[in-house]
Design a protein around this motif. Structure first.
Motif, PDB file in Angstrom:
ATOM      1  N   GLN A 184       0.811  -1.224   0.000  1.00 45.22           N
ATOM      2  CA  GLN A 184       0.000   0.000   0.000  1.00 45.22           C
ATOM      3  C   GLN A 184       0.844   1.273   0.000  1.00 45.22           C
ATOM      4  O   GLN A 184       0.324   2.360  -0.237  1.00 45.22           O
ATOM      5  N   ILE A 185       2.138   1.118   0.277  1.00 42.40           N
ATOM      6  CA  ILE A 185       3.003   2.299   0.343  1.00 42.40           C
ATOM      7  C   ILE A 185       3.245   2.864  -1.056  1.00 42.40           C
ATOM      8  O   ILE A 185       3.553   2.134  -1.990  1.00 42.40           O
ATOM      9  N   GLU A 186       3.085   4.170  -1.183  1.00 42.72           N
ATOM     10  CA  GLU A 186       3.240   4.849  -2.470  1.00 42.72           C
ATOM     11  C   GLU A 186       4.409   5.819  -2.419  1.00 42.72           C
ATOM     12  O   GLU A 186       4.945   6.105  -1.355  1.00 42.72           O
ATOM     13  N   ARG A 187       4.758   6.318  -3.592  1.00 39.77           N
ATOM     14  CA  ARG A 187       5.739   7.406  -3.656  1.00 39.77           C
ATOM     15  C   ARG A 187       4.984   8.692  -3.941  1.00 39.77           C
ATOM     16  O   ARG A 187       4.251   8.774  -4.939  1.00 39.77           O
ATOM     17  N   PRO A 188       5.110   9.708  -3.082  1.00 37.56           N
ATOM     18  CA  PRO A 188       4.424  10.983  -3.358  1.00 37.56           C
ATOM     19  C   PRO A 188       4.876  11.553  -4.697  1.00 37.56           C
ATOM     20  O   PRO A 188       6.026  11.371  -5.098  1.00 37.56           O
ATOM     21  N   ALA A 195       4.615   7.361   1.159  1.00 38.07           N
ATOM     22  CA  ALA A 195       3.322   7.770   1.717  1.00 38.07           C
ATOM     23  C   ALA A 195       2.441   6.542   1.916  1.00 38.07           C
ATOM     24  O   ALA A 195       2.397   5.660   1.040  1.00 38.07           O
ATOM     25  N   PHE A 196       1.775   6.508   3.048  1.00 41.13           N
ATOM     26  CA  PHE A 196       0.857   5.402   3.348  1.00 41.13           C
ATOM     27  C   PHE A 196      -0.564   5.955   3.438  1.00 41.13           C
ATOM     28  O   PHE A 196      -0.870   6.747   4.331  1.00 41.13           O
ATOM     29  N   PRO A 197      -1.455   5.565   2.505  1.00 44.99           N
ATOM     30  CA  PRO A 197      -2.830   6.076   2.549  1.00 44.99           C
ATOM     31  C   PRO A 197      -3.655   5.347   3.620  1.00 44.99           C
ATOM     32  O   PRO A 197      -3.569   4.131   3.752  1.00 44.99           O
ATOM     33  N   VAL A 221       0.103   9.106   5.805  1.00 43.48           N
ATOM     34  CA  VAL A 221       1.282   9.196   6.674  1.00 43.48           C
ATOM     35  C   VAL A 221       2.481   9.311   5.749  1.00 43.48           C
ATOM     36  O   VAL A 221       2.727   8.419   4.920  1.00 43.48           O
ATOM     37  N   ASN A 222       3.203  10.412   5.837  1.00 47.58           N
ATOM     38  CA  ASN A 222       4.346  10.655   4.960  1.00 47.58           C
ATOM     39  C   ASN A 222       5.659  10.405   5.699  1.00 47.58           C
ATOM     40  O   ASN A 222       5.850  10.883   6.818  1.00 47.58           O
ATOM     41  N   PHE A 223       6.556   9.691   5.040  1.00 41.75           N
ATOM     42  CA  PHE A 223       7.859   9.360   5.603  1.00 41.75           C
ATOM     43  C   PHE A 223       8.938  10.128   4.836  1.00 41.75           C
ATOM     44  O   PHE A 223       9.037   9.992   3.603  1.00 41.75           O
ATOM     45  N   THR A 224       9.725  10.917   5.537  1.00 36.21           N
ATOM     46  CA  THR A 224      10.814  11.668   4.911  1.00 36.21           C
ATOM     47  C   THR A 224      12.141  11.092   5.368  1.00 36.21           C
ATOM     48  O   THR A 224      12.421  11.028   6.578  1.00 36.21           O
ATOM     49  N   LEU A 225      12.944  10.652   4.412  1.00 35.50           N
ATOM     50  CA  LEU A 225      14.227  10.028   4.750  1.00 35.50           C
ATOM     51  C   LEU A 225      15.225  11.047   5.277  1.00 35.50           C
ATOM     52  O   LEU A 225      15.200  12.223   4.903  1.00 35.50           O
ATOM     53  N   ASP A 226      16.121  10.590   6.135  1.00 29.85           N
ATOM     54  CA  ASP A 226      17.252  11.395   6.578  1.00 29.85           C
ATOM     55  C   ASP A 226      18.203  11.490   5.385  1.00 29.85           C
ATOM     56  O   ASP A 226      18.813  10.502   4.974  1.00 29.85           O
ATOM     57  N   LYS A 227      18.328  12.677   4.808  1.00 29.72           N
ATOM     58  CA  LYS A 227      19.071  12.853   3.561  1.00 29.72           C
ATOM     59  C   LYS A 227      20.553  12.512   3.721  1.00 29.72           C
ATOM     60  O   LYS A 227      21.176  11.929   2.829  1.00 29.72           O
ATOM     61  N   LYS A 228      21.119  12.869   4.838  1.00 31.28           N
ATOM     62  CA  LYS A 228      22.541  12.588   5.067  1.00 31.28           C
ATOM     63  C   LYS A 228      22.770  11.077   5.166  1.00 31.28           C
ATOM     64  O   LYS A 228      23.662  10.523   4.522  1.00 31.28           O
ATOM     65  N   LEU A 229      21.947  10.416   5.951  1.00 33.59           N
ATOM     66  CA  LEU A 229      22.096   8.972   6.182  1.00 33.59           C
ATOM     67  C   LEU A 229      21.792   8.175   4.909  1.00 33.59           C
ATOM     68  O   LEU A 229      22.594   7.343   4.465  1.00 33.59           O
ATOM     69  N   ALA A 230      20.619   8.441   4.296  1.00 32.09           N
ATOM     70  CA  ALA A 230      20.213   7.685   3.111  1.00 32.09           C
ATOM     71  C   ALA A 230      21.111   8.006   1.916  1.00 32.09           C
ATOM     72  O   ALA A 230      21.463   7.109   1.132  1.00 32.09           O
TER      73      ALA A 230
END
Length: 560
Positions: A24-28, A37-39, A77-86
């Motif tokens: 169910q997880i999508e990419r915004p 993003a999880f609807p 529900v939106n998930f934002t990655l840690d840019k430095k880590l990822a």
């Protein structure tokens, strides 16, 4: 990897299997909305709450070191990655794995037989056969990247009534000297003339059938002509395949199965699957609401179905495939439906692994190209024009380029292949040489040029390559690129599962555009403490663009 982390968090909070939440997880659509993003709309009925309330409660409950933020936006529900880590992780992975980045072992120990290209002998290699060839080749490369063993089969059309017609035409109007001097074009003229004359003289069709019957019965003269036509055709096809960088493991054509069909007919009889219909032998498929599968004509001649049944059984016994793919135009959908059902009725459970991979046609002025009417655009002529245009551009813009001829070949051929593969395979394509040979916009040369640009930057900053630590500033500036690099393994997997090379073509365009935007805004080779990270971004882009193009069967020049 990070998508799995988000799925695991959601699964634990919702008390559901992770396999369910990950689907169910999508990419915004926009990066500012996060990376995943999880609807929550489907949960509203179950929990008797609004999607917005569910999203807000989940976002407040979830946390993970990989995500710098987990927020509720509307019912998502939106998930934002840690840019430095990822960012650091993906650059490190690409630097270490190189071309292997995005590979999996999903298909390890399994073999896929893939039937592709399959032009008809004694006819030119036209644009109509480009699609099966390049789509099939790209699917083969995608499956190999997933760990499958792939057997590429060129099931050339080297049998059938059309060869009786061609022999008849050669006997009536052919001149050996002219045909030997310019074989394929002369044979095409004879084939076209046969159908023009047959429209006025019905007796000609019967004469063509009579010649094919002689061929089937082993007539020495008919066989001599057929062998000549086949040998010359295979030589010509080989030249075009070499130009495109396509190879095969088998070129067993229709004639190869001549001595293998009687076994199929006998087996169908033994299993009481054959019925008579107006004198012809058929397998009835009434229970599937399909027309019968024709096995033998009234006069005893075999058909495509007989041959393809024999071929399917032979391939299973020879290659022990887990899947057998047929990259053939969508107009053959009924034929492959019937093939699969007949094999199932014969008791072959492995028939479930047979899949028809349909694609749309190459149209000219909105109409299908026709060999009979001589309305063909020859593929080798298109490739030659594309290569010549690339050579002209190089001569104007970079006359001192090393290996100019080889680069022109890679760019010209790449332009033609990319133009086909960027379209979803099921759609028809209108033939346009002008669009095909453009070097700007969403084209192969644009992606190749971007790769060459990245390679030029790497050559200048090579001493700094290899550093994969990303600081906050670089991570933010390069995030459109880093985000796409993270998506590459999923893109490869989805393209392979769906047999859809256009996903790779769209991906490399997106990555090239993101990189060129970055290049226009950032002084990449400026000597400061962030130089190593920027060079690592360039290195990763060059590596993934090269691999993405390879999966499309296209070369990536280091200079253009």
């Amino acid at each position: 990897m990070y998508k799995s982390s988000a799925a695991d968090l959601l699964a634990k909070a919702l008390n559901k299997p992770a396999e369910e939440t990950i689907k169910q997880i999508e990419r915004p659509k926009q990066l500012q909305h996060g990376d995943y993003a999880f609807p929550c709309f489907a949960l509203a009925k179950e929990k008797r709450q609004s999607p917005q309330t569910i999203a807000a409660e989940l976002a407040a409950e979830l946390s993970h070191e990989a995500f710098s933020a987990i927020t509720a936006v509307g019912g998502y529900v939106n998930f934002t990655l840690d840019k430095k880590l990822a960012g650091s992780r993906v650059l490190k992975d690409i630097h270490q794995q190189r071309a292997a980045y995005g590979s999996t072992a999903i298909g390890k120990g399994q073999t896929v037989a893939i039937d592709l290209s399959s032009p008809n002998i004694a006819k030119p290699f036209s644009m109509g056969h480009l699609r099966s060839t390049v789509i099939g080749n790209s699917i083969s490369l995608l499956l190999e990247k997933q760990g499958y063993g792939v057997v590429r089969i060129n099931h050339v059309g080297d049998w059938g009534t059309q060869f009786g017609k061609l022999i008849c035409a050669y006997e009536k109007w052919g001149e050996e000297e002219k045909v030997r001097a310019n074989t394929i074009p002369e044979l095409l003229k004879l084939y076209v003339r046969f159908h023009e004359e047959a429209a006025q003289d019905e007796q000609l069709e019967q004469e063509g059938r009579d010649w094919f019957r002689k061929l089937e019965q082993g007539d020495a003269y008919a066989n001599k002509l057929w062998s000549w036509f086949r040998d010359v055709s295979m030589e010509e096809f080989g030249r075009v395949y070499e130009l495109m960088g396509v190879h095969f493991d088998s070129d067993a054509g229709e004639a190869f199965y001549n001595d293998k069909m009687e076994r199929v007919v006998e087996e169908l009889e033994q299993k009481e699957l054959l019925s008579l219909s107006e004198g012809a032998q058929v397998v009835r498929l009434d229970e599937y609401d399909l027309p019968p599968s024709l096995i033998k004509k009234k006069d005893g001649a075999t058909l495509y179905a007989t041959r393809d049944l024999a071929a399917a059984i032979y391939r299973k016994e020879t290659y022990q495939f887990s899947k057998s793919l047929y990259v053939v135009g969508h107009e053959q959908r009924l034929h492959f439906q019937q093939l699969k059902i007949v094999l199932n009725k014969m008791g072959y459970d492995w028939a479930e692994g047979i899949n028809h991979i349909p694609f749309g046609m190459v149209l000219q002025d909105g109409k299908k190209m026709s060999t009979r009417k001589g309305k063909l655009v020859l593929l080798d002529k298109v490739l030659e024009q594309a290569i010549q245009l690339a050579a002209t551009n190089i001569a104007e813009k970079n006359p001192n380029l090393p290996d100019k001829e080889e680069v022109a070949r890679q760019v010209g051929v790449g332009a033609v292949l990319f133009h086909d593969l960027k379209h979803e395979r099921i759609h028809d394509i209108e033939f346009s040489l002008e669009d095909m040979l453009r070097v700007e916009g969403e084209t192969g040369p644009y992606v190749q040029y971007t790769h060459a640009r990245a390679c030029t930057l790497l050559a200048k900053g090579s001493e700094f390559a290899g550093s994969s630590e990303v600081d906050e500033e670089t991570g933010a500036a390069a995030w459109p690129i880093l985000s796409l690099l993270l998506q590459f393994p999923d893109t490869v997997g989805n393209a392979a599962i769906n047999y859809d090379p256009s996903r790779i073509a769209k991906y490399v365009i997106d990555l090239a555009q993101a990189f060129n935007s970055y290049y226009g805004k950032v002084r990449i080779l400026e000597e400061d403490d962030k130089l190593g990270a920027r060079v690592a971004v360039v290195e990763a882009v060059a590596s993934v663009l090269e691999e993405g193009l390879r999966l499309l069967g296209i070369r990536a020049p280091r200079q253009m």
